[in-house]
Design an enzyme around this catalytic site. Structure first.
Site, PDB file in Angstrom:
ATOM      1  N   SER A   8      18.910   6.066  16.018  1.00 19.67           N
ATOM      2  CA  SER A   8      18.991   7.529  16.033  1.00 19.67           C
ATOM      3  C   SER A   8      19.098   8.062  14.617  1.00 19.67           C
ATOM      4  CB  SER A   8      20.198   7.990  16.849  1.00 19.67           C
ATOM      5  OG  SER A   8      20.364   9.375  16.666  1.00 19.67           O
ATOM      6  N   HIS A  33      14.704   7.501  17.463  1.00 20.33           N
ATOM      7  CA  HIS A  33      15.262   8.514  18.359  1.00 20.33           C
ATOM      8  C   HIS A  33      15.596   9.760  17.540  1.00 20.33           C
ATOM      9  CE1 HIS A  33      17.515   9.757  21.989  1.00 20.33           C
ATOM     10  NE2 HIS A  33      18.438  10.208  21.165  1.00 20.33           N
ATOM     11  N   ASP A  35      17.131  13.510  17.577  1.00 16.83           N
ATOM     12  CA  ASP A  35      18.018  14.406  18.322  1.00 16.83           C
ATOM     13  C   ASP A  35      17.849  15.845  17.868  1.00 16.83           C
ATOM     14  OD1 ASP A  35      19.687  12.615  20.002  1.00 16.83           O
ATOM     15  OD2 ASP A  35      20.185  11.719  18.068  1.00 16.83           O
ATOM     16  N   MET A  37      18.990  19.527  18.333  1.00 16.46           N
ATOM     17  CA  MET A  37      20.133  20.266  18.915  1.00 16.46           C
ATOM     18  C   MET A  37      20.034  21.734  18.554  1.00 16.46           C
ATOM     19  SD  MET A  37      23.256  17.796  17.853  1.00 16.46           S
ATOM     20  CE  MET A  37      23.244  16.034  18.173  1.00 16.46           C
ATOM     21  N   HIS A  66      14.796  13.604  21.766  1.00 22.03           N
ATOM     22  CA  HIS A  66      15.861  13.973  22.711  1.00 22.03           C
ATOM     23  C   HIS A  66      16.210  15.427  22.465  1.00 22.03           C
ATOM     24  CE1 HIS A  66      20.360  13.217  23.949  1.00 22.03           C
ATOM     25  NE2 HIS A  66      19.732  14.029  24.782  1.00 22.03           N
ATOM     26  N   MET A  68      18.289  18.443  23.002  1.00 19.70           N
ATOM     27  CA  MET A  68      19.558  18.998  23.497  1.00 19.70           C
ATOM     28  C   MET A  68      19.482  20.500  23.274  1.00 19.70           C
ATOM     29  SD  MET A  68      21.993  15.997  22.085  1.00 19.70           S
ATOM     30  CE  MET A  68      20.688  15.332  21.096  1.00 19.70           C
ATOM     31  N   MET A 137      23.251   9.554  29.418  1.00 18.21           N
ATOM     32  CA  MET A 137      24.134   9.791  28.267  1.00 18.21           C
ATOM     33  C   MET A 137      25.435   9.017  28.483  1.00 18.21           C
ATOM     34  SD  MET A 137      22.603  11.587  26.003  1.00 18.21           S
ATOM     35  CE  MET A 137      24.022  11.651  24.896  1.00 18.21           C
ATOM     36  N   GLY A 145      28.607   8.942  16.626  1.00 16.55           N
ATOM     37  CA  GLY A 145      29.866   8.267  16.323  1.00 16.55           C
ATOM     38  C   GLY A 145      30.962   8.406  17.359  1.00 16.55           C
ATOM     39  N   ASP A 175      22.434   6.323  25.540  1.00 16.23           N
ATOM     40  CA  ASP A 175      22.596   7.000  24.254  1.00 16.23           C
ATOM     41  C   ASP A 175      24.048   7.413  24.067  1.00 16.23           C
ATOM     42  OD1 ASP A 175      22.346   8.517  21.969  1.00 16.23           O
ATOM     43  OD2 ASP A 175      21.084  10.072  22.880  1.00 16.23           O
ATOM     44  N   GLY A 197      22.895   5.012  16.814  1.00 11.46           N
ATOM     45  CA  GLY A 197      22.943   5.802  15.585  1.00 11.46           C
ATOM     46  C   GLY A 197      23.809   5.148  14.544  1.00 11.46           C
ATOM     47  N   SER A 198      25.117   5.357  14.673  1.00 11.77           N
ATOM     48  CA  SER A 198      26.022   4.794  13.659  1.00 11.77           C
ATOM     49  C   SER A 198      25.956   3.268  13.625  1.00 11.77           C
ATOM     50  CB  SER A 198      27.457   5.283  13.889  1.00 11.77           C
ATOM     51  OG  SER A 198      27.762   5.336  15.255  1.00 11.77           O
TER      52      SER A 198
HETATM   53  C1  DX5 Z   1      24.502  12.371  20.599  1.00 12.65           C
HETATM   54  C2  DX5 Z   1      23.059  11.991  20.294  1.00 12.65           C
HETATM   55  C3  DX5 Z   1      22.906  10.565  19.948  1.00 12.65           C
HETATM   56  C4  DX5 Z   1      23.665  10.115  18.723  1.00 12.65           C
HETATM   57  C5  DX5 Z   1      24.145   8.724  19.003  1.00 12.65           C
HETATM   58  O1  DX5 Z   1      24.568  13.585  21.209  1.00 12.65           O
HETATM   59  O2  DX5 Z   1      22.241  12.243  21.428  1.00 12.65           O
HETATM   60  O3  DX5 Z   1      21.562  10.146  19.912  1.00 12.65           O
HETATM   61  O4  DX5 Z   1      22.907  10.135  17.546  1.00 12.65           O
HETATM   62  O5  DX5 Z   1      24.993   8.317  17.977  1.00 12.65           O
HETATM   63  P1  DX5 Z   1      25.903   7.014  18.097  1.00 12.65           P
HETATM   64  O6  DX5 Z   1      25.006   5.846  18.406  1.00 12.65           O
HETATM   65  O7  DX5 Z   1      26.552   6.957  16.756  1.00 12.65           O
HETATM   66  O8  DX5 Z   1      26.878   7.250  19.213  1.00 12.65           O
HETATM   67 ZN    ZN Z   2      20.222  11.320  21.486  1.00 13.69          ZN
END
Ligand code: DX5
Ligand code: ZN
Length: 221
Positions: A8, A33, A35, A37, A66, A68, A137, A145, A175, A197-198
């Site tokens: 991500s 990926h 995101d 938002m 993705h 959001m 989710m 994180g 995710d 992500g992290s």
């Molecule tokens: C959260 C995002 C994720 C996020 C995941 O709302 O949809 O894709 O980047 O991050 P980690 O893997 O760090 O939880």
């Molecule tokens: Zn995501």
């Protein structure tokens, strides 16, 4: 069954997005990926079309977007034009989910629907056969994180069972809070696309990506 890691970008170093994407691609990630938002469906605002468009020039990697975003149908066409290959929208954000899924398919993109942790998989009963991917989710969307929510594994199990019973090929993506430490358990529950992500961009993205890719090989044998 195939298994894929989808790093991500939200957790990447934003001063060098292009090279970060290249780095994970070269290490074996086939998806990135992305995101998007809107500050309404989720509290935070991330990035949108201009960033996707620029990145598209940097790599041939699959763009897994993705959204959001409230009423994402308003942006599906633009997201496709910005380089998306897969577009995932939230069931909770669409008044007319069937219409939005059809809009996505008309662009030629693969269509995914995401469910927040508290949304049951049964909301997809009628539309499941039309979907290329379901995103379960495993945290409340909006931030990277966060800690993996354990009960979401039951949703992954139930969905994999339904997909099997119906003879479908639907990808099941997870995710949020996914790491090399819990990925086996999630995979064994039935997921096959893992957003991280992290866990990838925290330290040495190439090495972290390779760890996922190597682990998946054990299951693909
Ligand atoms: C959260 C995002 C994720 C996020 C995941 O709302 O949809 O894709 O980047 O991050 P980690 O893997 O760090 O939880
Ligand atoms: Zn995501």
């Amino acid at each position: 069954m195939y298994y894929k890691v989808a790093p991500s970008l939200l957790a990447a170093d934003f001063t060098r997005l292009g090279s970060q994407v290249q780095e994970v691609r070269e290490a074996g990630a086939e998806y990135i990926h992305l995101d998007v938002m809107d500050g309404a469906f989720v509290p935070s605002i991330s990035f949108g079309m201009p960033v996707l468009k620029s990145l598209r020039k940097a790599s041939d990697i699959v763009f897994d977007v993705h959204m959001m975003v409230e009423e994402p149908g308003r942006y599906v066409e633009d997201i496709k034009k910005s380089g998306a290959d897969i577009i995932t929208v939230h069931a909770e954000a669409c008044t007319h989910l069937d219409r939005v899924v059809n809009q996505i398919k008309e662009t030629g993109c693969r269509a995914g629907v995401a469910l927040n942790p508290a949304t049951p998989v049964s909301v997809l009963d009628c539309i499941l056969d039309q979907l290329d991917m379901v995103l379960i989710m495993t945290v409340n969307p909006g931030f990277g994180g966060q800690k993996f929510i354990p009960y979401t594994l039951n949703k992954v199990r139930a969905l994999r069972q339904t997909v099997k019973e119906r003879g479908l090929k639907t990808d099941i993506q997870v995710d949020g809070g996914v790491s090399i430490a819990n990925v086996r358990e999630i995979l064994e529950a039935g997921a096959n696309i893992f957003v991280a992500g992290s866990a990838v961009f925290g330290t040495d993205p190439a090495a972290r990506t390779r760890e996922f890719v190597e682990l998946f090989k054990e299951y693909e044998k």
